[in-house]
Design an enzyme around this catalytic site. Structure first.
Site, short mmCIF file in Angstrom:
data_model
loop_
_atom_site.label_atom_id
_atom_site.label_comp_id
_atom_site.label_asym_id
_atom_site.label_seq_id
_atom_site.Cartn_x
_atom_site.Cartn_y
_atom_site.Cartn_z
CE LYS A 13 -23.82 -23.01 53.44
NZ LYS A 13 -24.09 -21.85 54.29
NE ARG A 88 -20.24 -18.66 50.47
CZ ARG A 88 -19.72 -19.51 51.32
NH1 ARG A 88 -19.83 -20.80 51.13
NH2 ARG A 88 -19.09 -19.08 52.38
NE ARG A 127 -20.06 -21.64 63.52
CZ ARG A 127 -20.55 -21.93 62.30
NH1 ARG A 127 -21.54 -22.79 62.16
NH2 ARG A 127 -20.08 -21.33 61.24
NE ARG A 162 -15.09 -19.96 60.94
CZ ARG A 162 -16.01 -20.48 60.12
NH1 ARG A 162 -16.42 -21.71 60.28
NH2 ARG A 162 -16.52 -19.77 59.14
NE ARG A 173 -18.96 -15.90 57.42
CZ ARG A 173 -19.13 -16.61 58.54
NH1 ARG A 173 -18.78 -16.11 59.70
NH2 ARG A 173 -19.63 -17.80 58.49
P1 ADP Z 1 -19.96 -19.88 56.07
O1 ADP Z 1 -20.17 -20.17 57.51
O2 ADP Z 1 -19.80 -18.44 55.71
O3 ADP Z 1 -20.92 -20.62 55.17
P2 ADP Z 1 -17.76 -21.39 55.00
O4 ADP Z 1 -17.06 -22.26 55.97
O5 ADP Z 1 -18.61 -22.01 53.95
O6 ADP Z 1 -18.52 -20.35 55.86
O7 ADP Z 1 -16.69 -20.46 54.25
C1 ADP Z 1 -15.76 -19.66 54.93
C2 ADP Z 1 -15.11 -18.69 53.94
O8 ADP Z 1 -14.47 -19.42 52.91
C3 ADP Z 1 -16.07 -17.77 53.22
O9 ADP Z 1 -16.37 -16.63 53.97
C4 ADP Z 1 -15.29 -17.44 51.96
O10 ADP Z 1 -14.25 -16.52 52.21
C5 ADP Z 1 -14.62 -18.77 51.65
N1 ADP Z 1 -15.43 -19.62 50.74
C6 ADP Z 1 -15.97 -20.84 51.06
N2 ADP Z 1 -16.62 -21.34 49.99
C7 ADP Z 1 -16.50 -20.45 48.99
C8 ADP Z 1 -16.96 -20.40 47.64
N3 ADP Z 1 -17.70 -21.38 47.10
N4 ADP Z 1 -16.64 -19.30 46.91
C9 ADP Z 1 -15.91 -18.31 47.42
N5 ADP Z 1 -15.44 -18.28 48.68
C10 ADP Z 1 -15.72 -19.35 49.46
#
Ligand code: ADP
Length: 214
Positions: A13, A88, A127, A162, A173
Site C-alpha cells: 500500500k 482498518r 524488511r 521493526r 498482524r
Molecule cells: P502495516 O504494515 O501493518 O500495514 P501500518 O504502518 O499501517 O502497518 O500500521 C502499523 C500499526 O499501527 C498497526 O499494526 C496498528 O497497530 C496501527 N494502525 C495503523 N493504522 C491503523 C488504523 N487505521 N486503525 C487501527 N490501528 C492502526
C-alpha cells in the site's frame, strides 16, 4: 484522486501510494506513519498507541478517527488523497463515510491490493529499517539489501527489524487483518466503490488505477 488502498500488511500500500502521489499531487496519508511519528515524539497520542502497536494490535477506533478528522480537512487534501492503512475496521469505514459526507468529499474508489500470503510473509520478514529516526530508510535483505550487511547506505546507522516485524508479531498482524480488515472488501463492494487488483507488481497496480480513473 481520492482513494482508499486496502490490503494486508506487506501488500505494498505504501509503495503504491508513493507512486500515485507523483502522478497528480495527491497526498499519501498513512495512519501507521502518523502513529509511529507520535510514538517517536512521545506525544500523548503516541503514549496511548504504543503498546497496541508493539503487540501488532489495532489502535482503538476513536483515536484513529480523531487523527483522520483533522488530517482530511488540512488544505493539502484538496488535491486528492491516498489513504494507506485506514480504514482498518468496519466501524472506521462507517465513520469515514459519515465524515466525508459531512465535509462534502466524494471518494473515487477503494482499491484492494491482492497478494498471496506466502509473498506477504516473505516481504515482511525480510524488511529492514534504518534505526536512525531522522533517516528511516527501508531495505529488503533479498530485493534491496544494504551494501554492507546491517548498515544503512544513506547514514551509516544500524538497520533493524521493526518491533512489529518479528515472525510472531507479523502472524498476529495477519490474523488481525483477516478478522478485522478483510471484511472491508465486501463493505466497499456493497458501496459500489471496489476495484480489486493483483498486486504482485506495484507498477501493474499503478497502471491499472491510472487506466481506470485517468
Ligand atoms: P502495516 O504494515 O501493518 O500495514 P501500518 O504502518 O499501517 O502497518 O500500521 C502499523 C500499526 O499501527 C498497526 O499494526 C496498528 O497497530 C496501527 N494502525 C495503523 N493504522 C491503523 C488504523 N487505521 N486503525 C487501527 N490501528 C492502526
Amino acid at each position: 484522486m481520492k482513494l482508499i488502498l486496502l490490503g494486508a500488511p506487506g501488500a505494498g500500500k505504501g509503495t503504491v501510494a508513493k507512486m500515485l502521489t507523483e502522478l497528480d499531487g495527491s497526498v499519501q496519508i498513512s495512519t501507521g506513519d502518523i502513529l509511529r511519528g507520535a510514538v517517536k515524539a512521545g506525544s500523548e497520542l503516541g503514549k496511548q498507541a504504543q503498546d497496541f502497536m508493539n503487540r501488532g494490535d489495532l489502535v482503538p477506533d476513536e483515536l484513529i478517527m480523531g487523527i483522520m478528522e483533522d488530517r482530511l480537512q488540512e488544505p493539502d487534501c484538496a488535491n486528492g488523497f491516498l489513504l494507506d492503512g485506514f480504514p482498518r475496521t468496519i466501524p472506521q469505514a462507517e465513520a469515514l463515510k459519515e465524515l466525508l459526507a459531512r465535509i462534502g468529499v466524494k471518494l473515487d474508489m477503494a482499491v484492494s491490493l491482492d497478494v498471496p500470503r506466502d509473498v506477504i510473509l516473505d516481504r515482511l520478514t525480510t524488511r529492514r529499517t534504518c534505526s536512525n529516526s531522522d533517516c528511516q530508510a527501508i531495505y529488503n535483505t533479498k530485493s534491496s539489501p544494504t551494501k554492507v550487511e546491517g548498515v544503512c547506505d544513506k547514514c551509516g546507522s544500524p538497520t533493524i527489524q521493526r518491533e512489529d516485524e518479528t515472525v510472531e508479531a507479523i502472524s498476529h498482524r495477519l490474523e488481525t487483518y483477516n478478522e478485522k480488515t478483510a471484511p472491508l472488501i465486501g463493505y466497499y463492494e456493497g458501496e459500489g466503490l471496489l476495484m480489486s487488483v493483483n498486486a504482485t507488481s506495484s507498477d501493474a497496480v499503478v497502471a491499472a488505477i491510472k487506466e481506470r480513473i485517468g
